[in-house]
Design an enzyme around this catalytic site. Structure first.
Site, short mmCIF file in Angstrom:
data_model
loop_
_atom_site.label_atom_id
_atom_site.label_comp_id
_atom_site.label_asym_id
_atom_site.label_seq_id
_atom_site.Cartn_x
_atom_site.Cartn_y
_atom_site.Cartn_z
N TYR A 30 -32.57 -9.77 -26.64
CA TYR A 30 -31.52 -9.52 -25.66
C TYR A 30 -31.37 -8.02 -25.43
CZ TYR A 30 -26.95 -8.96 -23.54
OH TYR A 30 -25.94 -8.56 -22.70
N SER A 112 -18.01 -0.98 -23.09
CA SER A 112 -18.19 -2.00 -22.05
C SER A 112 -17.04 -3.01 -22.08
CB SER A 112 -19.51 -2.73 -22.25
OG SER A 112 -19.62 -3.85 -21.40
N GLN A 133 -15.87 1.29 -19.33
CA GLN A 133 -16.62 0.72 -18.20
C GLN A 133 -15.99 -0.60 -17.79
OE1 GLN A 133 -19.86 -1.87 -18.81
NE2 GLN A 133 -21.24 -0.67 -17.55
N TYR A 135 -16.15 -4.01 -15.70
CA TYR A 135 -16.72 -5.07 -14.86
C TYR A 135 -15.55 -5.56 -14.02
CZ TYR A 135 -21.24 -6.00 -17.20
OH TYR A 135 -22.52 -5.93 -17.67
N ARG A 170 -33.49 -13.17 -17.00
CA ARG A 170 -34.08 -12.68 -18.25
C ARG A 170 -34.70 -13.84 -19.01
NH1 ARG A 170 -28.48 -9.39 -19.27
NH2 ARG A 170 -28.65 -8.11 -17.37
N LYS A 257 -21.00 3.58 -11.67
CA LYS A 257 -22.26 3.40 -12.41
C LYS A 257 -23.09 2.30 -11.76
CE LYS A 257 -24.10 2.44 -17.05
NZ LYS A 257 -24.94 1.27 -16.72
N HIS A 281 -29.42 -0.36 -14.65
CA HIS A 281 -29.01 -1.24 -15.75
C HIS A 281 -30.14 -1.39 -16.78
CE1 HIS A 281 -25.27 -3.64 -16.23
NE2 HIS A 281 -25.96 -4.25 -17.17
N ARG A 284 -32.65 -4.22 -16.21
CA ARG A 284 -32.23 -5.57 -16.57
C ARG A 284 -31.73 -6.40 -15.39
NH1 ARG A 284 -31.32 -6.34 -21.91
NH2 ARG A 284 -29.44 -7.61 -21.71
#
Length: 383
Positions: A30, A112, A133, A135, A170, A257, A281, A284
């Site tokens: 991961y 995060s 950060q 989201y 992923r 960002k 990222h 990713r």
């Protein structure tokens, strides 16, 4: 060099190899992987390493300083710790280890929204110096409460993430059944049993959870329900209409960002951001993305005097940091490198990795005969 420096691991590659031997495969993959075929992941670093620098051996030269200013703050080196999700899954207690090390070395630590330590704890460990950060949630009430918590905690910088309108494809994570907590398949159980230090520390610090989101998560959700809640809560795209109330509410510095183009840089300036972090990222999200250094070279000359331009994705060494700074960035961030450090060395990993990168960067400055970080662009060999 830090007293905690371990000479067995003098590079990020050495730390990565050691971490791979200590972290269960589902968690390591991961951290380590990109999306799709990992094309963007490799391109980021490869393109950075195409940049060449010119030393000035015969000029008058005193001593080099790695101190750097960005967003009105001075740091001891031109790099910080980028936000990483699910940190406690990859190594138990890792966000706390890194926050404390960043504060000790006077570099920024960005927490995060979806990591395993909350804003309040990050602020406590860094004496109010942690960046946060966001989201952006779909629910305005959740958004406003998180912003308020970050302001009460004293975070000087809010970093608004714009490059996750959808989650990256992923393949390794699909195969591993990655979840939080990890899916207890026979394969994952065997991986855990094979990594006893990781397993012991997970028992010591407790099962990792999304600590920042506990106040907003309904109780009693099973893993499938929790996943559906996360997708629903953080599936909102950003635009000027959604950014304006954040800019109005946030009293500190505001950074965007995930910027990956001149067009988004122009929009960020119009929307009143104090800085941008050029990022894909870490490779990713979009495997067809331009490398971050490619984006930097397009925007630094045009917009560097209008907004603070920073960069992450692809950096793995002190020379990489110097290459990026010489190409026009005001600051850099690294995510995987520090996680490799804690995966390899546990509680000593943060201090070791920061000290190692400082030493590598200082050596480049001395070799170039460059006294100040802001003078690095004078050493860029333009191609």
């Amino acid at each position: 060099m830090s007293k905690n420096f371990d000479s067995n691991y003098p590079s990020v590659d050495d730390l990565r190899n050691k971490a791979k031997s200590r972290v269960p495969r589902f968690a390591f993959e991961y951290l380590d992987g990109g999306c799709n075929e990992d094309v963007s992941l490799a391109r980021n670093t490869n393109d950075i390493r195409e940049v060449q620098l010119e030393p000035r051996y015969l000029q008058n030269y005193g001593t080099s300083s790695t101190k750097t200013k960005v967003l009105g703050m001075e740091f001891d080196a031109p790099f910080g710790i980028a936000p990483v999700g699910l940190q406690g899954l990859m190594w138990p207690n890792s966000p706390a280890i890194l926050a404390k090390a960043a504060f000790k070395h006077n570099i920024p630590f960005i927490l995060s929204t979806v990591t395993t330590m909350n804003i309040e704890r990050a602020s406590e460990l860094t004496e109010g110096n942690a960046w946060f950060q966001l989201y952006n949630p779909v629910d305005d009430a959740i958004r406003d409460d998180i912003i308020n918590r970050a302001q009460v905690a004293g975070c000087p910088v809010l970093v608004l993430l714009c490059d996750v309108p959808t989650f990256g494809f992923r393949p390794r994570d699909f195969k591993n059944g990655l979840a939080l907590p990890p899916k207890m398949s026979i394969a994952n159980i065997l991986q855990i049993l094979g990594k006893p230090t990781w397993a012991f520390n997970t028992l010591k610090y407790g099962q990792p959870t999304f600590e920042n989101l506990k106040p907003y998560t309904p109780e009693g959700l099973n893993l499938k329900q929790l996943g559906a809640f996360m997708d629903k809560t953080f599936s909102g795209r950003l635009n000027a209409e959604k950014i304006k109330p954040i800019r109005d509410k946030w009293k500190g510095k505001l950074v965007l960002k995930g910027v990956a183009s001149e067009r988004d840089t122009q929009d960020a300036i119009k929307m009143g951001f104090d800085g941008i972090i050029l990022s894909n990222h870490g490779g990713r999200q979009l495997d067809a993305a331009q490398s971050t250094i490619g984006t930097l070279q397009d925007v630094a000359d045009k917009y560097g005097n209008q907004i603070e331009i920073m960069l992450d994705s692809g950096l793995r060494s002190g020379p990489d940091i110097a290459r990026v700074m010489a190409s026009g960035a005001k600051f850099t961030f690294m995510g995987r490198s520090f996680m490799y450090g804690v995966g390899a060395l546990g509680p000593k990993g943060g201090d070791h990795t920061i000290g190692m990168l400082k030493t590598q960067f200082q050596q480049v400055m001395d070799q170039l005969c460059c006294e100040k970080v802001e003078d690095l662009p004078n050493h860029l060999i333009k191609q």
